[in-house]
Design an enzyme around this catalytic site. Structure first.
Site, PDB file in Angstrom:
ATOM      1  N   ASP A  55     -27.019  -6.545 -67.073  1.00 30.38           N
ATOM      2  CA  ASP A  55     -26.200  -5.449 -67.585  1.00 30.38           C
ATOM      3  C   ASP A  55     -26.364  -4.209 -66.728  1.00 30.38           C
ATOM      4  OD1 ASP A  55     -25.068  -6.786 -69.600  1.00 30.38           O
ATOM      5  OD2 ASP A  55     -26.340  -5.972 -71.207  1.00 30.38           O
TER       6      ASP A  55
ATOM      7  N   ASP B 270     -31.137  -0.328 -65.628  1.00 26.57           N
ATOM      8  CA  ASP B 270     -32.127  -1.381 -65.841  1.00 26.57           C
ATOM      9  C   ASP B 270     -32.045  -2.436 -64.749  1.00 26.57           C
ATOM     10  OD1 ASP B 270     -33.037  -0.209 -68.108  1.00 26.57           O
ATOM     11  OD2 ASP B 270     -31.872  -1.470 -69.487  1.00 26.57           O
TER      12      ASP B 270
ATOM     13  N   GLU C  19     -28.893   5.033 -67.530  1.00 28.29           N
ATOM     14  CA  GLU C  19     -28.272   4.153 -68.511  1.00 28.29           C
ATOM     15  C   GLU C  19     -29.001   4.269 -69.851  1.00 28.29           C
ATOM     16  OE1 GLU C  19     -28.863   0.148 -67.250  1.00 28.29           O
ATOM     17  OE2 GLU C  19     -28.326  -0.708 -69.187  1.00 28.29           O
TER      18      GLU C  19
ATOM     19  N   ASP D  27     -31.708  -5.465 -64.901  1.00 33.14           N
ATOM     20  CA  ASP D  27     -31.197  -6.739 -65.428  1.00 33.14           C
ATOM     21  C   ASP D  27     -29.695  -6.850 -65.156  1.00 33.14           C
ATOM     22  OD1 ASP D  27     -30.071  -4.963 -67.139  1.00 33.14           O
ATOM     23  OD2 ASP D  27     -31.146  -5.624 -68.933  1.00 33.14           O
TER      24      ASP D  27
END
Ligand code: 0RA
Length: 665
Positions: A512, A508, A435, A510
């Site tokens: 997102d 990541d 990403e 997180d």
């Protein structure tokens, strides 16, 4: 049934001992290499133990003798599985010269030897037999109700603690078997059962066997659920299609030929994707096989015949509805029972028996034509839908042609942002789909360029669940993935051609990141499914925290690990964990006393190439999650819930699964 009795029936002690030694050797082999028998010794293997015993009770149901299975997870994580079958036989086994019960419980693959003329889950593909569960249990206890008597035997790590004993009598007709066991901590890394995981297989079995009641109790969690679906496969299809907007009520087909019962429920919905699940003797045949081929052939032929006969397609029109057109929006469950199933394919989940194709084809052909004659309005709805699919397929073909002319899908023209590896032996090569450009940059510098390729992709790719193939193919990020992997897409996909043996998704840690990971997984699931069945897809596990003490650095992948590291520094009891738990992404916490700094990573991009290599990419030290379709039905349900149109089930799902949402797949 005692040893003395055995001896009186003409068995010499030396024969008896020789048999016992073989049994011990068998048990030892299982304990030495448990993964060979149950897959792994983690959480999956642990749950496999329950499934194995339950499958034996289901076999009794397939034979027509059992209508209820109760699974109880006790507070100490021991488990009891109780059924109302015939009870395991207790008379002397002629070859083994001891109680059949003891043989079933202690001899590998003994279960299948008893009655050949039956459909079996156990002893088949996954079925390794209860003796394997016994070998891997600290203790096991079996109670059998048969012939008006209650028999019992206990074992320690697979070895009987004594002979089979009669411990009582019962008055009713309630024969059955009750098996309790506790997984051995010496063998298993995981010890806790998850209610949902156990429930998933029990629910599936209850759908597949409409006369069975499956009850699951978890005394540790205080949970209980009963699975009983009087509608069987019809209910299963409704459940799978819950969020898709069905076009009609499920069509139900049932028949039997050559001792092979066939049961199918199918339904068309407004969605574009196909959702077909096939089973042989209650085993999910993820790779399909002859039953599926027979089904598809009959479906295409029967619908086409009907459409021509009833003027829904004009004789001189150019449209022919192909097999692919009947896939769009189709949800179906196919369940067949085969006496001696042959399983093939990479994961041995593809039915190979040739005769089953024509059996299914004939039954579906007959029963579906009958249905269509009697339900003209449903027939018209389905054929209209398939005609629209044919038109869209034609448009997609043109789009693909166009993109192909520009060479965008072709591995001869690799995407510019791919940093490829230098060796080209797919088996040893891996591609990281990363990403963002900044993480992509670190990964490119940190990797071992000989066998690791990096493809950075921009933020959120298209949601493929909601898009048609021609739209999907226009998306640049998707084009880049398709040509880098080099194995085609959709119907033309061939995982054997994949340029990499491992496809690793690195996003990541997180919200997102997890969204992007789900989008990527949905894409792979829908359009490169074989990559997942072949076990080639992985999820990288970047660390969440770095704990620095002087020059030493430690990485923690979750909160538990972080706290363990802090404990090693004797920082417990001083509220440091609580403070650390409040750490925001991208911030640091300085712990005065010993010059310890805890930082919480915001994203992959924050790590320098060396850190990314040593924590996440170095094959010697990294951990990765392998994505599997253990239960394709469950995975599909998750994708549908997370990606489909209905908002409420998605919200409920995310609330329920919180941080595991994407890892359950
Ligand atoms: C061998 C033969 C028969 C039944 C079973 C095993 C059996 C095994 C298990 C395991 C859990 N529940 C079970 N129920 C039955 C056939 C028995 C007969 O012919 O009477």
């Amino acid at each position: 049934m005692t040893k003395e009795k055995n001896n009186k029936s003409g068995i010499t002690p030396s024969e008896y001992n020789a048999k016992s030694i073989n049994v011990l050797k068998g048990l030892e082999a299982v304990r030495k290499r448990p993964a060979m028998y149950i897959g792994d010794v983690g959480s999956r293997g642990l749950h496999h133990l329950i499934n194995e015993v339950v499958d034996n009770s289901i076999d009794e149901a397939l034979a027509g003798y059992n209508d209820r299975v109760i699974v109880t997870i006790h507070k100490d994580q021991s488990v009891t599985v109780e059924d109302r079958g015939r009870g395991i036989p207790v008379d002397i086994h002629p070859e083994e010269k001891k109680s059949a019960l003891e043989v079933v419980m202690t001899v590998l693959h003994a279960g299948g030897k008893f009655d050949k003329n039956s459909y079996k889950v156990s002893g088949g593909l996954h079925g390794v037999g209860v003796s394997v569960v016994n070998a891997l249990s600290e203790w096991m206890k079996v109670e059998v109700r048969r012939n008006g008597k209650i028999y019992m035997q206990e074992y320690q790590r697979g070895v009987p603690k004594g002979a089979v004993k009669q411990i009582g009598t019962y008055n009713s007709e309630n024969t059955g078997t009750k098996i309790s066991f506790k997984a051995d901590k010496e063998i298993f890394k995981a010890t806790k059962y998850h209610f949902d995981t156990v429930a998933e297989r029990m629910r599936e079995l209850a759908y597949l066997n409409k006369d069975i009641t499956m009850i699951l109790r978890d005394e540790a969690e205080g949970l209980e659920e009963t699975f009983r679906f009087k509608g069987g496969l019809i209910d299963f299809v409704k459940y799978l299609d819950e969020q898709r907007g069905p076009l009609h009520k499920p069509i139900y087909i049932e028949g039997e030929k050559e001792n092979t019962p066939v049961e199918i429920a199918l339904e068309y919905s407004n969605s574009y994707s196909e959702n077909v699940h096939t089973y042989v003797n209650n085993i999910n045949t993820i790779e399909g096989g002859t039953h599926l081929v027979g089904f598809r052939t009959a479906l295409t032929r029967t619908f086409n015949n009907y459409a021509y006969k009833n003027g829904l397609i004009k004789e001189n029109s150019k449209i022919t509805l192909s097999g692919d057109d009947f896939k769009e929006g189709l949800t179906a469950v196919i369940s067949v029972k085969v006496m001696e199933p042959q399983f093939e394919g990479q994961t041995k989940t593809k039915l190979g028996n040739g005769e089953v194709k024509s059996i299914v084809e004939t039954i579906v052909g007959e029963k579906l034509s009958e249905y269509l004659e009697e339900n003209a309005s449903v027939a018209k709805k389905i054929i209209d839908k398939c005609m629209r699919a044919a038109e869209a397929r034609e448009a997609a073909r043109k789009a693909r042609e166009l993109v192909r002319r520009k060479n965008a899908l072709d591995s001869m023209h690799l995407p510019g942002k791919l940093a490829d590896c230098s060796i080209n032996d797919p088996e040893h090569c891996e591609i990281y789909i990363v990403e963002g450009d900044s993480a992509g940059g670190s990964a490119k510098m940190g990797r071992d360029r000989r066998f690791q390729a990096i493809l950075p992709i921009k933020g959120k790719i298209l949601n493929v669940e909601k898009a048609k193939l021609n739209k999907i193919l226009e998306n640049q990020e998707i084009q880049a993935m398709v040509s880098a992997i080099g194995a085609g897409i959709g119907d033309e996909f061939d995982s054997e051609k994949s340029r990499y043996g491992k496809i690793i998704l690195m996003t990541d840690a997180d919200v997102d990141g997890s969204h992007i990971r789900t989008l990527l997984l949905t894409f792979l699931y829908r359009h490169m499914k074989d990559l997942i069945t072949a076990g080639k897809v992985y999820i990288a596990q970047p660390p969440l925290y770095k704990i620095k003490k002087g020059k030493e650095e430690f990485y923690a992948f979750d909160d538990d690990e972080r706290d363990k590291i802090l404990k090693r520094f004797k920082l417990d009891g001083k509220g440091k964990e609580e403070k650390a738990a409040e750490l925001q992404e991208g911030t640091e916490l300085e712990i005065g006393v010993k010059g310890i700094v805890i930082s919480r990573y915001k994203g992959l991009g924050e790590m320098n190439p060396e850190q990314l290599w040593s924590t996440t990419m170095n094959p010697e030290t990294r951990t990765m999650l392998q994505v599997n379709l253990d239960s394709a039905a469950a995975a599909d349900k998750i994708f549908e819930t997370l990606m489909g149109d209905a908002v409420e089930p998605r919200r409920a799902f995310i609330e329920k699964h919180a941080k595991y949402a994407n890892l359950d797949i």
